[in-house]
Enzyme design. Structure first.
Site, PDB file in Angstrom:
ATOM      1  N   GLY A  26       0.780  -1.225   0.000  1.00  0.00           N
ATOM      2  CA  GLY A  26       0.000   0.000   0.000  1.00  0.00           C
ATOM      3  C   GLY A  26       0.813   1.278   0.000  1.00  0.00           C
ATOM      4  CE1 TYR A 176      -7.745   3.534  10.285  1.00  0.00           C
ATOM      5  CE2 TYR A 176      -9.461   4.956   9.381  1.00  0.00           C
ATOM      6  CZ  TYR A 176      -8.196   4.391   9.300  1.00  0.00           C
ATOM      7  OH  TYR A 176      -7.375   4.692   8.230  1.00  0.00           O
TER       8      TYR A 176
END
Length: 299
Positions: A26, A176
């Site tokens: 990523g 998150y």
């Protein structure tokens, strides 16, 4: 800027040493690739050596002018963080760039080795400890920068000081958002403390917009929507690379994509009001030092 900024605009990185956490895939892999291509020695700091070695070999196959070195780092275990910092210090006497990129997004409830909620433990506390343990190397390197990768999700984040591990009401997105807000509170407070100490090291932040990465593999909705709306990681990494290398970056700057902060080339962006709450940042810093047992020593 009159023309869009791309990695071709990055200054030469020859002779510089960079650490990129979570760089086996990523955004992190793209950052490691781009920095090595510009001549840097890049430490790929990854939890899984079995995944990191093939990722490093993919960069080496591109014949970059710099080099890549794989080192083990599990941000979910503070003992691993300390071991990494010790190993790095034994081999390197300078650190030009620390990119706090690694993370996990919206998993089922899990705890780190020291018992912290996984997202808060990895994304914030692990990077807080790592940065503190390497602060002297950064401070001894002219022009050093610390870049922490946050997210648009910080906008819905709240620091639950009475329940940082979210044991009473865990929701993956809630955890998150808390951890990504913590990234920004940390960045801004770190910059204030660097300035107060008279240090030249810069702390900045970035976010990749909506990018197709493995970080959101736990979200079935994101897996379905990514092919339709997400930009590739090679675009998503640009705000991070800009924060890390562009000559006009100032401490406390925050960068994201141009188009609605979802896609496009990098630009300076604003974070929400909560991220600039200095009292909350101070409290988070104090709690983080207590939880990690890492005390920052500003020269």
């Amino acid at each position: 800027m009159t023309t869009p900024w791309t990695e071709d605009h990055m200054p030469d990185q020859t002779g510089r040493v960079a650490i990129v956490t979570g760089s086996n895939s990523g955004i992190g892999w793209e950052a490691a690739r781009a920095l090595a291509n510009k001549g840097a020695t890049v430490i790929m700091a990854c939890r899984s050596i079995a995944k990191a070695n093939p990722a490093a070999n993919r960069i080496r196959a591109l014949k970059p002018s710099g080099k890549v070195v794989v080192m083990a780092l599990d941000l979910g275990d503070l003992e691993s963080v300390r071991a990494f910092a010790t190993a790095f210090r034994q081999n390197y006497h300078r650190l030009d760039l620390l990119i706090n990129n690694a993370g996990v997004a919206k998993p089922p409830y899990r705890k780190t080795a020291q018992g912290f909620e996984q997202q808060f433990g990895v994304i914030h506390l692990g990077h807080f400890a790592l940065t503190g343990l390497l602060l002297d190397r950064l401070g001894a390197t002219p022009g050093a920068r610390i870049v922490t990768v946050s997210s648009l999700s910080h906008r819905s984040g709240i620091i639950h000081f009475d329940d940082l591990n979210l044991e009473r009401n865990y929701k993956p997105a809630r955890g998150y958002a808390q951890s990504k807000l913590a990234n920004l509170l940390f960045t801004y407070e770190l910059q204030r403390r660097l300035v107060a100490a008279g240090q030249s090291t810069l702390a900045a932040a970035a976010h990749p917009g909506w990018s197709a990465t493995n970080a959101l593999r736990h979200s079935s909705m994101m897996r379905r929507l990514n092919p339709l709306f997400a930009q590739p990681s090679k675009m998503g990494v640009l705000p991070t690379l800009y924060a890390a290398t562009a000559p006009n970056v100032q401490g406390g700057d925050y960068f994201g994509p141009t188009r609605l902060e979802l896609r496009g080339y990098p630009k300076k962006v604003d974070s929400n009001t909560r991220s600039h709450d200095e009292a909350a940042a101070w409290r988070l810093w104090t709690v983080s030092e207590e939880l990690t047992q890492v005390k920052y020593a500003f020269r």
